[in-house]
Design an enzyme around this catalytic site. Structure first.
Site, PDB file in Angstrom:
ATOM      1  NE  ARG A  75      -4.482  -0.220  12.797  1.00  0.00           N
ATOM      2  CZ  ARG A  75      -3.677   0.664  11.851  1.00  0.00           C
ATOM      3  NH1 ARG A  75      -3.498   1.160  11.172  1.00  0.00           N
ATOM      4  NH2 ARG A  75      -3.643  -1.222  10.636  1.00  0.00           N
ATOM      5  CE  LYS A  86      -0.582   0.619   4.952  1.00  0.00           C
ATOM      6  NZ  LYS A  86      -1.130  -0.001   5.686  1.00  0.00           N
TER       7      LYS A  86
HETATM    8  C1  LIG Z   1       0.137  -0.957   6.546  1.00  0.00           C
HETATM    9  C2  LIG Z   1       0.110  -1.605   7.373  1.00  0.00           C
HETATM   10  C3  LIG Z   1       1.163  -2.858   7.359  1.00  0.00           C
HETATM   11  C4  LIG Z   1       2.480  -2.959   7.440  1.00  0.00           C
HETATM   12  O1  LIG Z   1       3.094  -1.531   7.392  1.00  0.00           O
HETATM   13  P1  LIG Z   1       4.761  -1.195   7.955  1.00  0.00           P
HETATM   14  O2  LIG Z   1       5.059  -0.400   9.024  1.00  0.00           O
HETATM   15  O3  LIG Z   1       4.348  -0.427   6.754  1.00  0.00           O
HETATM   16  O4  LIG Z   1       4.914  -2.288   7.783  1.00  0.00           O
HETATM   17  C5  LIG Z   1       0.858  -4.139   8.545  1.00  0.00           C
HETATM   18  N1  LIG Z   1      -0.376  -4.539   8.615  1.00  0.00           N
HETATM   19  C6  LIG Z   1      -1.469  -3.435   9.232  1.00  0.00           C
HETATM   20  C7  LIG Z   1      -2.562  -4.201   9.289  1.00  0.00           C
HETATM   21  C8  LIG Z   1      -1.234  -2.108   8.576  1.00  0.00           C
HETATM   22  O5  LIG Z   1      -2.060  -1.681   7.950  1.00  0.00           O
END
Ligand SMILES: *Cc1c(COP(=O)(O)O)cnc(C)c1O
Length: 353
Positions: free
Chosen positions: A124, A29
């Site tokens: 969250r 993402k």
């Molecule tokens: C964005 C996200 C990740 C990845 O996070 P990074 O810090 O980019 O490694 C992993 N798990 C969830 C639920 C996320 O929303």
């Protein structure tokens, strides 16, 4: 985007995780699901491709990326039909959504895999009540025939800035154990978090029982653990991405605005320092493209970013030996925030090297 460097970053993270018996979901993402990047995540050895956005998962599918796809934002009830159609796994915390996923999977004659999220204090997503987590797991296992309970997971360091300490992750392992005892079989996935949990791998103290991480930033940028926590991230590449801005104006101008000060383009009044006449450069990009100019970092450290409006970025190059001219390209490093905006701007052309 330097795809070769990206691939090396993927392989490095995957290898380090593998040494601890941990598989990796490559989280795409941060580059808006850029397909060439997603391809590198796959080639570099990620076991799953993950995104918060179904559109990105759909693009990967249509591009023929042949890995299980994981939706890592709790599904909207309104998208459950598409979740089942496009994603092999989703992270979940709401019985109502689980029921809708089960019904969609039944209609599509599929089995959809779910990971139940435990909120360990970051506040969250996820079950706060851990008894509720176990009961829901048992309910999915027994009653929802078209769902497979694949595992449990957690997320920290996103809202509450909570750290994935050894103790926190042990708490997840304990919750996973409670679920396993209730359903009477081992879980496929115990997902211990995102990039921040990679610190436990670097420190060699990731608890036994964690067997999966979802990693984006550390692969794409390898910046946060270095900048915020002082980890030595070598030999990872921190320059996979270069933002290039084109110079459209070069002039000597005062540093303090001339006239009555009101508000700027965004309704704010920044602090302006009077340093006399300076050599100023405008480049053809602005907040619309990257968000906040504080999230851009000139490769030439003698260049100072003074500010930006929607479509212009103003630089002070007085102390720089580079002496930019009209049409020159200036290079910047990015962080997660600017990267995610830049890759979604229609005005930014992506070049792959
Ligand atoms: C964005 C996200 C990740 C990845 O996070 P990074 O810090 O980019 O490694 C992993 N798990 C969830 C639920 C996320 O929303």
């Amino acid at each position: 985007m330097d795809l070769h460097k990206l691939r090396e970053n993927v392989s490095y993270v995957v290898e380090k995780c593998k040494e601890e018996g941990i598989s990796v979901s490559g989280v795409i993402k941060g580059v808006n699901g850029d397909l060439k990047c997603a391809g590198m995540f796959a080639e570099g050895g990620c076991r799953y491709i993950a995104s918060s956005r179904l559109e990105q998962i759909q693009d990967c599918r249509e591009a023929g990326i042949d890995l299980p796809m994981m939706l890592i934002r709790i599904p909207m009830k309104s998208e459950t039909e598409d979740v089942v159609r496009l994603a092999d796994y989703s992270l979940n915390s709401e019985p109502e959504v689980l029921r809708a996923l089960n019904e969609a999977a039944e209609r599509q004659e599929k089995i959809h895999r779910v990971i139940l999220m435990a909120d360990l204090g970051d506040l969250r997503e996820g079950f706060w009540d851990k008894e509720d987590l176990v009961n829901t797991a048992l309910w999915v296992e027994r009653e929802l025939d078209h769902l497979e309970l694949s595992g449990v997971g957690t997320n920290v360091g996103c809202y509450g800035s909570v750290q994935p300490t050894e103790e926190k992750l042990q708490e997840l392992v304990r919750n996973a154990g409670n679920v396993e005892r209730a359903i009477g079989r081992p879980l496929e996935i115990v997902s211990g978090g995102a990039t921040s949990s990679f610190m436990r791998i670097m420190d060699g103290n990731i608890p036994d029982g964690i067997n999966h991480l979802r990693i984006g930033e550390q692969i794409l940028l390898a910046r946060d653990l270095d900048v915020f926590y002082g980890y030595d991230v070598r030999p990872m590449h921190q320059d996979v991405f270069t933002f290039e801005g084109e110079v459209i104006e070069v002039k000597n101008k005062p540093s303090y605005p001339v006239g009555e000060i009101g508000v700027d383009a965004f309704g704010r009044t920044p602090h302006y320092e009077d340093k006399g006449i300076r050599t100023k450069v405008l480049i053809a990009c602005g907040k619309v493209d990257y968000g906040d100019p504080a999230d851009l970092f000139p490769r030439d450290s003698d260049i100072v970013i003074l500010g930006a409006s929607s479509d212009h970025t103003i630089l002070d190059v007085t102390d720089c030996s580079c002496q930019p001219k009209i049409g020159d390209i200036l290079d910047f490093d990015v962080d997660y925030a600017s990267l995610v905006y830049l890759t979604s701007s229609r005005s930014v052309q992506i070049q792959y090297v």
